[in-house]
Design an enzyme around this catalytic site. Structure first.
Site, PDB file in Angstrom:
ATOM      1  N   LYS A  41       0.842  -1.200   0.000  1.00 52.61           N
ATOM      2  CA  LYS A  41       0.000   0.000   0.000  1.00 52.61           C
ATOM      3  C   LYS A  41       0.875   1.247   0.000  1.00 52.61           C
ATOM      4  O   LYS A  41       1.842   1.330   0.744  1.00 52.61           O
ATOM      5  CB  LYS A  41      -0.890   0.047   1.243  1.00 52.61           C
ATOM      6  CG  LYS A  41      -2.087  -0.852   1.195  1.00 52.61           C
ATOM      7  CD  LYS A  41      -2.952  -0.574   2.410  1.00 52.61           C
ATOM      8  CE  LYS A  41      -4.230  -1.361   2.380  1.00 52.61           C
ATOM      9  NZ  LYS A  41      -5.046  -1.101   3.566  1.00 52.61           N
ATOM     10  N   ARG A  90     -16.034  -0.366  15.435  1.00 49.83           N
ATOM     11  CA  ARG A  90     -17.009   0.638  15.023  1.00 49.83           C
ATOM     12  C   ARG A  90     -18.389   0.034  14.797  1.00 49.83           C
ATOM     13  O   ARG A  90     -19.392   0.662  15.066  1.00 49.83           O
ATOM     14  CB  ARG A  90     -16.543   1.310  13.723  1.00 49.83           C
ATOM     15  CG  ARG A  90     -15.290   2.120  13.881  1.00 49.83           C
ATOM     16  CD  ARG A  90     -14.790   2.595  12.563  1.00 49.83           C
ATOM     17  NE  ARG A  90     -14.332   1.435  11.794  1.00 49.83           N
ATOM     18  CZ  ARG A  90     -13.625   1.487  10.690  1.00 49.83           C
ATOM     19  NH1 ARG A  90     -13.288   2.639  10.181  1.00 49.83           N
ATOM     20  NH2 ARG A  90     -13.236   0.400  10.071  1.00 49.83           N
ATOM     21  N   SER A 127      -9.650   6.399   8.341  1.00 48.89           N
ATOM     22  CA  SER A 127      -8.624   7.221   7.687  1.00 48.89           C
ATOM     23  C   SER A 127      -8.933   7.397   6.209  1.00 48.89           C
ATOM     24  O   SER A 127      -8.759   8.488   5.657  1.00 48.89           O
ATOM     25  CB  SER A 127      -7.248   6.572   7.847  1.00 48.89           C
ATOM     26  OG  SER A 127      -6.859   6.562   9.196  1.00 48.89           O
TER      27      SER A 127
END
Length: 159
Positions: A41, A90, A127
């Site tokens: 990444k 979350r 993010s």
């Protein structure tokens, strides 16, 4: 000494990440923030920049250590004698993936994973979403610490 790790890519660190780290810092003597390196990444911020931002926004806690790591998180834990991983959840979708990781990590080395429910104010926050909204000029001032907002604005202005 009670030690735990909060792992992630933190590209960039958000108020949601900071909330989990702050809460962990109240429960543990030392909280390691492991900025995981993923060679596949390309991040918006370099690893050293992420580490510096995290150090700045966690300095007030007094018991947070920040460093990068590449490889298995359980190896990071084993090398530093860290028995616990703290992860924020979350949504239910996070739980499915994180449970598998927790069970694998425990099976490999016995390290425990503690799940902390995310503050509802940050339950949608990631993010990736922050970067996307910022790239389109959206107001993210309430989603990231001020120093991160400044860094994001500078980085995105460069194109």
């Amino acid at each position: 000494m009670r030690r735990a790790v909060c792992p992630g890519s933190f590209d960039p660190i958000t108020n949601g990440h900071l909330d989990i780290i702050a809460r962990a810092s109240k429960l543990y003597d030392v909280v390691h923030v492991a900025v995981m390196i993923n060679k596949s990444k390309k991040g918006l911020f370099e690893i050293d920049e992420r580490i510096e931002l995290i150090r700045q926004v966690t300095a007030e806690f007094g018991n947070v250590e920040v460093e990068s790591f590449q490889g298995l998180l359980v190896d990071f834990c084993k090398e530093r004698d860290i028995p616990a991983i703290v992860k924020g959840l979350r949504a239910v979708s996070d739980f499915d993936y994180e449970l598998q990781m927790a069970q694998m990590n425990n099976g490999l080395t016995g390290v425990e994973t503690l799940f902390v429910p995310t503050n509802p104010a940050y339950s949608f926050l990631s993010s990736s979403l922050v970067k996307e909204v910022a790239s389109w000029g959206g107001d993210i001032a309430h989603l990231v610490p001020p120093v991160v907002l400044e860094g994001l604005n500078k980085r995105l202005a460069k194109g």
